[in-house]
Scaffold this motif. Structure first.
Motif, short mmCIF file in Angstrom:
data_model
loop_
_atom_site.label_atom_id
_atom_site.label_comp_id
_atom_site.label_asym_id
_atom_site.label_seq_id
_atom_site.Cartn_x
_atom_site.Cartn_y
_atom_site.Cartn_z
N UNK A 61 0.81 -1.21 0.00
CA UNK A 61 0.00 0.00 0.00
C UNK A 61 0.85 1.26 0.00
N UNK A 62 0.23 2.35 -0.42
CA UNK A 62 0.90 3.65 -0.37
C UNK A 62 -0.06 4.68 0.19
N UNK A 63 0.41 5.56 1.07
CA UNK A 63 -0.46 6.55 1.70
C UNK A 63 -0.32 7.91 1.03
N UNK A 64 -1.30 8.78 1.30
CA UNK A 64 -1.36 10.07 0.62
C UNK A 64 -0.15 10.95 0.93
N UNK A 65 0.51 10.72 2.07
CA UNK A 65 1.69 11.53 2.39
C UNK A 65 2.98 10.72 2.26
N UNK A 66 2.98 9.83 1.29
CA UNK A 66 4.17 8.98 1.09
C UNK A 66 5.40 9.82 0.75
N UNK A 67 5.20 11.03 0.27
CA UNK A 67 6.33 11.89 -0.07
C UNK A 67 7.19 12.16 1.17
N UNK A 68 6.53 12.23 2.35
CA UNK A 68 7.27 12.42 3.59
C UNK A 68 7.59 11.08 4.27
N UNK A 69 6.56 10.24 4.39
CA UNK A 69 6.70 9.07 5.26
C UNK A 69 7.15 7.82 4.51
N UNK A 70 7.07 7.84 3.19
CA UNK A 70 7.40 6.65 2.41
C UNK A 70 6.20 5.75 2.23
#
Lengths: 531, 531
Positions: free
Chosen positions: A199-208
């Motif tokens: 899965x990928x979360x909406x704030x993956x840019x920060x949290x991965x």
């Protein structure tokens, strides 16, 4: 109470505003309302279980109905029509890893198929039982949702695999931490499911992505427990975590998950910016991410999605004012909305916002402040509820997604949109298609496309429409260098398309692992890898 | 010309300064110089090749000698004594993927073992042929070192697998890019080797480990070519890249590597800071990385390494002045040197430096400006040459490394250092041991330990000393929750310790993959996985 035939809690209702209905009518015609089945009608169809009795296994009809389907559009149609086809023969709700192992032994003894079940939010057919001679046990991890341990020096939290988004965040926030993993399914989907399906979360840019957050854990396999210790990094051979990430239950059942957590940030803000055209918007978002400005979220809607979102927002007077302002500043028809977020310490955020603004202005970006960004953050988990509002107005909505390198993003996006727009032309049906980029990387971007179409006169014909749409888009993806999934996983719906990207050798290697871990092919058969 | 019996180019000589020799004598006694073998003596020991003739295969004695050993301490002792034991029967230098496939077919036809060879810089016994009935072909990728393609939108470069560090960077820098991967072996080690052994570079804090840089490529296996396409991210099942990363040649031979590149940064600077004690230094570096200050490099020497580096620097008067200044500012005996780097745009760097300084001052940090940082950057690839200077002064030096979560860093570091310090006590020998943390993560840190000891009266006894040291430290690592390697890989030297961290199930799964790709166990047998 969770809906038995749709998304989320019954208390949450998201209706299609009148203005939005008019917008869709103008695009694809008047809605077509189909009659839903009642829970009683469905319960009457549940056959007797073929499972022997086991103290951990419920064979109650309603429990079996509630665990029979996920949230794909075919699942939706099955639940709405009451035509489920197959139900699991029973549902187990273990509370410990030992009970999972006991159930695996029992399944082996009685030749039972086992389907691991997290939040039941799959949109790719991961959890649906198939017709077959072997009875099917759905193994739900819902009772294993506790935060078991926090290592506050190493910032690692140990959870049961069944913790869903709110359970994960509530238990962490109480101690000042966050996982920072917010997929749109967050209200219902689980940690174990995120790991199993990458899965990928909406704030993956920060949290991965979950790949970066998953630090280790335990997996119960037919051969025994695979225990993956935590290391910050290692060169000691292939990474076993990566064997489990995306394994979709085929190799074993995740019984414990260790994740990397973060202290809650000092400040978080979201902003909306409008770019005058898609080509400028695309160049802008690529520049932003390749410049490594430390943002926490970037989401870019194409022109049709921007138009659709504004039309469906439900405040026509306010939107008209906004449109007037944007037009005055140069963002007219064809404009694209970009939302970005910063999360961190105030000084760092201030610099990131300054750098992002400067860069975006170079591409004609018009700022509208934090109001639309705040709205996005407030409503980030409401989109799945809108399927209900649309359905009641006579429209079916589905989404699909892929990812590709920047050099190919525009081409692939157009191919996918065109494939959907034209898929029903032989029937004379219009399809309303729109797209956003929501996970961006230095190398490329995800492409998330939504499509709205009218149900046909019957459920079976509606499913046939969906099949045409899905097949056309899936072919467009894999034939144009896209991955068959950026964040939803493979399941059974995407499995036929997987060999194009994994290749003959890749599929053979994954099958070798599947046979190694599960010689009787008892775990989620047909998921990920076709038989 | 590359040295046949040591590190790097013959023209580069790094001597042990007189002051440094005195320092070591005071710690572990006077050096013990052993007599080296000459190349002629070694050539005379090379037996006739058992390979049939092949146009791509050289069976020349010197070529076989130059590809027989890596750079571990046992390799060093073998090369210095001339007691190589086994040489490869031949060395192939293919220029294309098709030639690699041709050689694999040929190896199968003639029952030949194949050892993939990149830069020959393994410090864990990856490339050493074993004694056995089957002839051994070493397959060097040295002639496949070209930059084949750059996608400047997606920032992906395609290389032959044999490109070494300077070849990679020179070809990229000519176009304004960098890979940013700088392991200490950078002058000789290769892209394919980095991927196969999960390498990590000194600026991984900015650029990521090779895992994050490796975007896709081609691997020639006995079953056919495994082609891994590039995606920015994917949820389509387990990631095949992660199967190849760390596979150490056991599954196939990498014939093409696609990597994620970065535009050259506007500015890069390195700073040195002294912390008054190890406990403050450890707390400081953890705070820095967990605060996510965007630095590009962090390296913290413990007190003994700090003392040793200053003693070996070779400018006693200047060092005395520095020590005086540091003492005046509160960093006396027990002080620890921390080097950090920033790489990026000036504004971002300025903020990072400001935030790092403020945070470090809170832990008693004393700044010394950029001079020592510059020295570090200039000398970053010289340490391997120092083995020659030490050897000529009568000292043997080796390094080993691990990684663990922050909660365990201090404990594991002490266990490893103590195991080395005491390993030769039965012989009455002292060992000089010192450590730095060079790759830090939110979750934990790498631990990189160097140890200097005196050779015994003979090469065989010296090797026995090393075996005691290596075994003691390896046990200390795996018995105390460390990974057996953070950046050097497993090879044959670490393979016996791997099962502790991978577990029975993990090893069994990796063996299943090895049997799948290489049913005759013909590729680098004994490496990574013991027979």
């Amino acid at each position: 109470m969770r809906r038995w035939n749709g998304w989320g809690d019954e208390a949450t209702v998201v209706e299609l505003p009148a203005h939005g209905q008019g917008f869709l009518e103008s695009r694809i015609g008047a809605g077509q309302v189909l009659v839903d089945a009642s829970l009683e009608q469905v319960l009457a169809k549940v056959l007797a279980s073929r499972l022997p009795a086991h103290p951990l296994v419920s064979v109650e009809a309603e429990v079996r109905v509630r665990h029979a389907r996920g949230q794909s559009l075919p699942d939706w149609l099955a639940m709405r029509s009451g035509e489920f086809g197959v139900f699991p023969d029973g549902v187990a709700l273990p509370e410990t890893a030992a009970q999972i192992r006991e159930l695996l032994v029992w399944a082996q003894q009685h030749d039972v198929v086992v389907i691991p079940y997290g939040g039941g939010t799959s949109v790719a057919g991961h959890i649906n039982p198939r017709d077959g001679l072997r009875p099917v046990l759905t193994l739900s991890l819902a009772r294993m949702s506790q935060l078991l341990e926090i290592d506050e020096q190493s910032l690692i939290a140990t959870f049961g695999p069944g913790a869903n988004g709110p359970q994960v965040e509530a238990q962490l926030r109480a101690k000042g931490y966050t996982l920072g993993h917010f997929p749109q399914s967050w209200e219902l989907s689980t940690l174990g499911g995120w790991v199993a399906s990458r899965s990928s979360g909406q704030q993956s840019l920060r949290y991965g992505r979950i790949e970066q957050l998953f630090a280790g854990g335990k997996i119960e396999t037919f051969a025994g427990t695979l225990e993956i210790p935590t290391f910050p990094a290692s060169a000691a051979g292939p990474d076993l975590r990566e064997m489990i990430l995306g394994s979709e239950g085929r190799f074993g059942i995740i019984s414990e998950v260790k994740v990397r957590i973060t202290r809650l940030a000092e400040e978080e803000k979201f902003y909306a910016v409008f770019l005058p055209s898609w080509s400028q918007a695309l160049a802008a978002i690529r520049s932003l991410v390749q410049a490594r400005v430390p943002l926490s979220m970037l989401r870019l809607s194409n022109a049709i999605e921007t138009e659709t979102q504004l039309a469906l927002a439900g405040h026509p007077e306010q939107i008209a004012l906004l449109e007037k302002y944007l037009a005055f500043r140069g963002a007219r028809a064809g404009k694209c909305m970009l939302t970005f977020g910063v999360t961190g310490n105030r000084q760092q955020n201030a610099l990131s916002i300054k750098q992002a603004k400067r860069l975006l202005k170079g591409f004609g970006g018009v700022f509208t402040g934090t109001l639309l960004g705040k709205k996005w953050a407030e409503n980030r988990f409401r989109f799945p509820y809108l399927r209900h509002g649309l359905w009641e107005a006579g429209y079916a909505v589905d989404t699909l997604e892929t990812a590709t390198d920047w050099a190919n993003v525009d081409h692939l996006l157009n191919q996918v949109e065109d494939s959907l727009r034209n898929a029903l032309s032989a029937e004379g049906e219009q399809v309303h298609v729109f797209t956003h980029l929501s996970h961006v990387y230095g190398e490329g971007s995800s492409i998330y496309t939504s499509y709205v179409f009218r149900p046909a006169a019957s459920y079976a014909q509606t499913l046939a429409r969906w099949s045409k749409l899905k097949h056309a888009a899936s072919l467009a993806i894999v034939n144009n260098r896209g991955t068959i999934s950026h964040q939803h996983g493979v399941g059974r719906d995407h499995a036929p398309y997987l060999p194009v990207e994994k290749g003959e050798q890749g599929i053979a290697a994954l099958k070798a692992l599947s046979r190694h871990f599960d010689p009787d092919q008892r775990l989620a058969p047909g998921v990920l890898l076709e038989d």
